[in-house]
Design a protein around this motif. Structure first.
Motif, PDB file in Angstrom:
ATOM      1  N   ALA A  81      -5.048  13.647 -19.122  1.00  0.00           N
ATOM      2  CA  ALA A  81      -4.635  12.261 -19.389  1.00  0.00           C
ATOM      3  C   ALA A  81      -3.328  11.936 -18.658  1.00  0.00           C
ATOM      4  O   ALA A  81      -3.190  10.855 -18.076  1.00  0.00           O
ATOM      5  CB  ALA A  81      -4.474  12.046 -20.898  1.00  0.00           C
ATOM      6  N   ALA A  82      -2.388  12.876 -18.674  1.00  0.00           N
ATOM      7  CA  ALA A  82      -1.125  12.665 -17.953  1.00  0.00           C
ATOM      8  C   ALA A  82      -1.379  12.530 -16.455  1.00  0.00           C
ATOM      9  O   ALA A  82      -0.732  11.720 -15.777  1.00  0.00           O
ATOM     10  CB  ALA A  82      -0.165  13.819 -18.229  1.00  0.00           C
ATOM     11  N   LEU A  83      -2.338  13.287 -15.941  1.00  0.00           N
ATOM     12  CA  LEU A  83      -2.696  13.195 -14.526  1.00  0.00           C
ATOM     13  C   LEU A  83      -3.267  11.821 -14.197  1.00  0.00           C
ATOM     14  O   LEU A  83      -2.959  11.245 -13.150  1.00  0.00           O
ATOM     15  CB  LEU A  83      -3.689  14.301 -14.160  1.00  0.00           C
ATOM     16  N   ALA A  84      -4.067  11.276 -15.092  1.00  0.00           N
ATOM     17  CA  ALA A  84      -4.613   9.930 -14.884  1.00  0.00           C
ATOM     18  C   ALA A  84      -3.486   8.891 -14.845  1.00  0.00           C
ATOM     19  O   ALA A  84      -3.489   7.983 -13.995  1.00  0.00           O
ATOM     20  CB  ALA A  84      -5.621   9.589 -15.982  1.00  0.00           C
ATOM     21  N   ILE A  85      -2.522   9.034 -15.737  1.00  0.00           N
ATOM     22  CA  ILE A  85      -1.369   8.117 -15.747  1.00  0.00           C
ATOM     23  C   ILE A  85      -0.574   8.272 -14.460  1.00  0.00           C
ATOM     24  O   ILE A  85      -0.141   7.288 -13.854  1.00  0.00           O
ATOM     25  CB  ILE A  85      -0.492   8.373 -16.993  1.00  0.00           C
ATOM     26  N   TYR A  86      -0.402   9.508 -14.023  1.00  0.00           N
ATOM     27  CA  TYR A  86       0.337   9.769 -12.779  1.00  0.00           C
ATOM     28  C   TYR A  86      -0.405   9.191 -11.566  1.00  0.00           C
ATOM     29  O   TYR A  86       0.226   8.740 -10.606  1.00  0.00           O
ATOM     30  CB  TYR A  86       0.573  11.273 -12.628  1.00  0.00           C
ATOM     31  N   ALA A  87      -1.731   9.206 -11.613  1.00  0.00           N
ATOM     32  CA  ALA A  87      -2.522   8.611 -10.527  1.00  0.00           C
ATOM     33  C   ALA A  87      -2.269   7.108 -10.438  1.00  0.00           C
ATOM     34  O   ALA A  87      -2.176   6.545  -9.339  1.00  0.00           O
ATOM     35  CB  ALA A  87      -4.011   8.892 -10.740  1.00  0.00           C
ATOM     36  N   VAL A  88      -2.127   6.452 -11.582  1.00  0.00           N
ATOM     37  CA  VAL A  88      -1.796   5.023 -11.595  1.00  0.00           C
ATOM     38  C   VAL A  88      -0.407   4.815 -10.991  1.00  0.00           C
ATOM     39  O   VAL A  88      -0.196   3.902 -10.186  1.00  0.00           O
ATOM     40  CB  VAL A  88      -1.883   4.451 -13.033  1.00  0.00           C
ATOM     41  N   SER A  89       0.539   5.682 -11.359  1.00  0.00           N
ATOM     42  CA  SER A  89       1.885   5.601 -10.798  1.00  0.00           C
ATOM     43  C   SER A  89       1.859   5.806  -9.287  1.00  0.00           C
ATOM     44  O   SER A  89       2.546   5.101  -8.541  1.00  0.00           O
ATOM     45  CB  SER A  89       2.774   6.663 -11.467  1.00  0.00           C
ATOM     46  N   PHE A  90       1.047   6.747  -8.817  1.00  0.00           N
ATOM     47  CA  PHE A  90       0.889   6.986  -7.379  1.00  0.00           C
ATOM     48  C   PHE A  90       0.318   5.746  -6.695  1.00  0.00           C
ATOM     49  O   PHE A  90       0.786   5.331  -5.634  1.00  0.00           O
ATOM     50  CB  PHE A  90      -0.029   8.194  -7.139  1.00  0.00           C
ATOM     51  N   GLY A  91      -0.694   5.149  -7.318  1.00  0.00           N
ATOM     52  CA  GLY A  91      -1.291   3.926  -6.768  1.00  0.00           C
ATOM     53  C   GLY A  91      -0.273   2.809  -6.646  1.00  0.00           C
ATOM     54  O   GLY A  91      -0.259   2.070  -5.652  1.00  0.00           O
ATOM     55  N   LYS A  92       0.595   2.697  -7.640  1.00  0.00           N
ATOM     56  CA  LYS A  92       1.653   1.679  -7.601  1.00  0.00           C
ATOM     57  C   LYS A  92       2.606   1.931  -6.431  1.00  0.00           C
ATOM     58  O   LYS A  92       2.954   1.007  -5.693  1.00  0.00           O
ATOM     59  CB  LYS A  92       2.415   1.673  -8.927  1.00  0.00           C
ATOM     60  N   LYS A  93       3.017   3.194  -6.253  1.00  0.00           N
ATOM     61  CA  LYS A  93       3.904   3.537  -5.134  1.00  0.00           C
ATOM     62  C   LYS A  93       3.238   3.223  -3.797  1.00  0.00           C
ATOM     63  O   LYS A  93       3.875   2.683  -2.893  1.00  0.00           O
ATOM     64  CB  LYS A  93       4.267   5.024  -5.174  1.00  0.00           C
ATOM     65  N   LEU A  94       1.964   3.562  -3.681  1.00  0.00           N
ATOM     66  CA  LEU A  94       1.232   3.300  -2.444  1.00  0.00           C
ATOM     67  C   LEU A  94       1.086   1.808  -2.208  1.00  0.00           C
ATOM     68  O   LEU A  94       1.283   1.319  -1.090  1.00  0.00           O
ATOM     69  CB  LEU A  94      -0.139   3.978  -2.489  1.00  0.00           C
ATOM     70  N   PHE A  95       0.771   1.076  -3.259  1.00  0.00           N
ATOM     71  CA  PHE A  95       0.610  -0.378  -3.161  1.00  0.00           C
ATOM     72  C   PHE A  95       1.920  -1.051  -2.738  1.00  0.00           C
ATOM     73  O   PHE A  95       1.908  -2.010  -1.969  1.00  0.00           O
ATOM     74  CB  PHE A  95       0.125  -0.937  -4.512  1.00  0.00           C
ATOM     75  N   GLU A  96       3.056  -0.538  -3.226  1.00  0.00           N
ATOM     76  CA  GLU A  96       4.362  -1.090  -2.842  1.00  0.00           C
ATOM     77  C   GLU A  96       4.744  -0.691  -1.420  1.00  0.00           C
ATOM     78  O   GLU A  96       5.471  -1.419  -0.734  1.00  0.00           O
ATOM     79  CB  GLU A  96       5.443  -0.604  -3.819  1.00  0.00           C
ATOM     80  N   PHE A  97       4.244   0.445  -0.939  1.00  0.00           N
ATOM     81  CA  PHE A  97       4.585   0.937   0.394  1.00  0.00           C
ATOM     82  C   PHE A  97       3.812   0.203   1.496  1.00  0.00           C
ATOM     83  O   PHE A  97       4.380  -0.098   2.553  1.00  0.00           O
ATOM     84  CB  PHE A  97       4.309   2.446   0.457  1.00  0.00           C
ATOM     85  N   VAL A  98       2.552  -0.092   1.245  1.00  0.00           N
ATOM     86  CA  VAL A  98       1.686  -0.670   2.284  1.00  0.00           C
ATOM     87  C   VAL A  98       2.254  -1.955   2.895  1.00  0.00           C
ATOM     88  O   VAL A  98       2.339  -2.060   4.121  1.00  0.00           O
ATOM     89  CB  VAL A  98       0.249  -0.869   1.749  1.00  0.00           C
ATOM     90  N   PRO A  99       2.683  -2.941   2.107  1.00  0.00           N
ATOM     91  CA  PRO A  99       3.149  -4.186   2.729  1.00  0.00           C
ATOM     92  C   PRO A  99       4.425  -4.051   3.563  1.00  0.00           C
ATOM     93  O   PRO A  99       4.639  -4.823   4.492  1.00  0.00           O
ATOM     94  CB  PRO A  99       3.393  -5.132   1.560  1.00  0.00           C
ATOM     95  N   VAL A 100       5.247  -3.050   3.242  1.00  0.00           N
ATOM     96  CA  VAL A 100       6.521  -2.922   3.954  1.00  0.00           C
ATOM     97  C   VAL A 100       6.506  -1.801   4.985  1.00  0.00           C
ATOM     98  O   VAL A 100       7.514  -1.551   5.646  1.00  0.00           O
ATOM     99  CB  VAL A 100       7.691  -2.701   2.957  1.00  0.00           C
ATOM    100  N   ALA A 101       5.379  -1.127   5.139  1.00  0.00           N
ATOM    101  CA  ALA A 101       5.302   0.054   6.004  1.00  0.00           C
ATOM    102  C   ALA A 101       5.732  -0.240   7.439  1.00  0.00           C
ATOM    103  O   ALA A 101       6.385   0.591   8.070  1.00  0.00           O
ATOM    104  CB  ALA A 101       3.892   0.622   5.995  1.00  0.00           C
TER     105      ALA A 101
END
Length: 184
Positions: A28-48
């Protein structure tokens, strides 16, 4: 008296199933961390394409760091379940290393992953060193070296244990040669 002893042993052996709650919690913690990873990736893409090279590398190292942490969690879940709770049933989708990691090897793999995570963090710090004092840089380096030394010691101990098992299996000459290679 023997019945009491057998009952106690049965209870102790059955208690290993309590570990399943920990492994499910890690999942379950891994699933939450995957969401956190997705957020980081989503924030990185537009400014890359607007970031300079150093900031791009720092963002990518953060993503690599997250992937290593996630891999570590999966390794602990699968090998912990396999080693301490129950063997996975045979199936076609079986991971090739499943069932081959003993507790000593797991410790070495976990330590190696921690060293890799620490290395990435230290690289991030060094790339952004103007934000840190000399003392902070020194202590971060010392802590990292402690992780490295611990990983080497765990690998050395695991190697010695493997050589000891080989000796018991009648491979004494190989053990001596292996020990000489380690010591030299």
């Amino acid at each position: 008296m023997k019945r009491i002893e057998l009952a106690i042993e049965s209870i102790i052996l059955a208690s290993r199933w309590l570990l399943v709650a920990f492994y499910l919690g890690l999942g379950a913690a891994l699933a939450i961390y995957a969401v956190s990873f997705g957020k980081k990736l989503f924030e990185f893409v537009p400014v890359a394409f607007t970031l300079d090279d150093t900031d791009t590398i720092l963002k990518m190292l953060g993503l690599i760091d997250a992937a290593l942490v996630a891999s570590l969690v999966v390794m602990v879940i699968i090998s912990g379940y396999e080693n301490f709770v129950s063997r996975f049933d045979e199936n076609d989708g079986k991971v090739h290393w499943l069932g081959t990691i003993d507790v000593g090897s797991l410790k070495v793999k976990v330590a190696s992953t921690i060293v890799a995570i620490s290395s990435i963090h230290l690289l991030q710090v060094f790339l952004n060193s103007v934000s840190y004092t000399t003392d902070q840089l020194m202590w971060l380096t010392i802590i990292h070296l402690a992780f490295v030394a611990s990983a080497f010691m765990l690998a050395y101990i695991d190697r010695l244990m493997g050589l000891g098992k080989a000796k018991k299996a009648g491979e004494g000459a190989c053990v001596c040669a292996g020990l000489l290679r380690i010591l030299l």
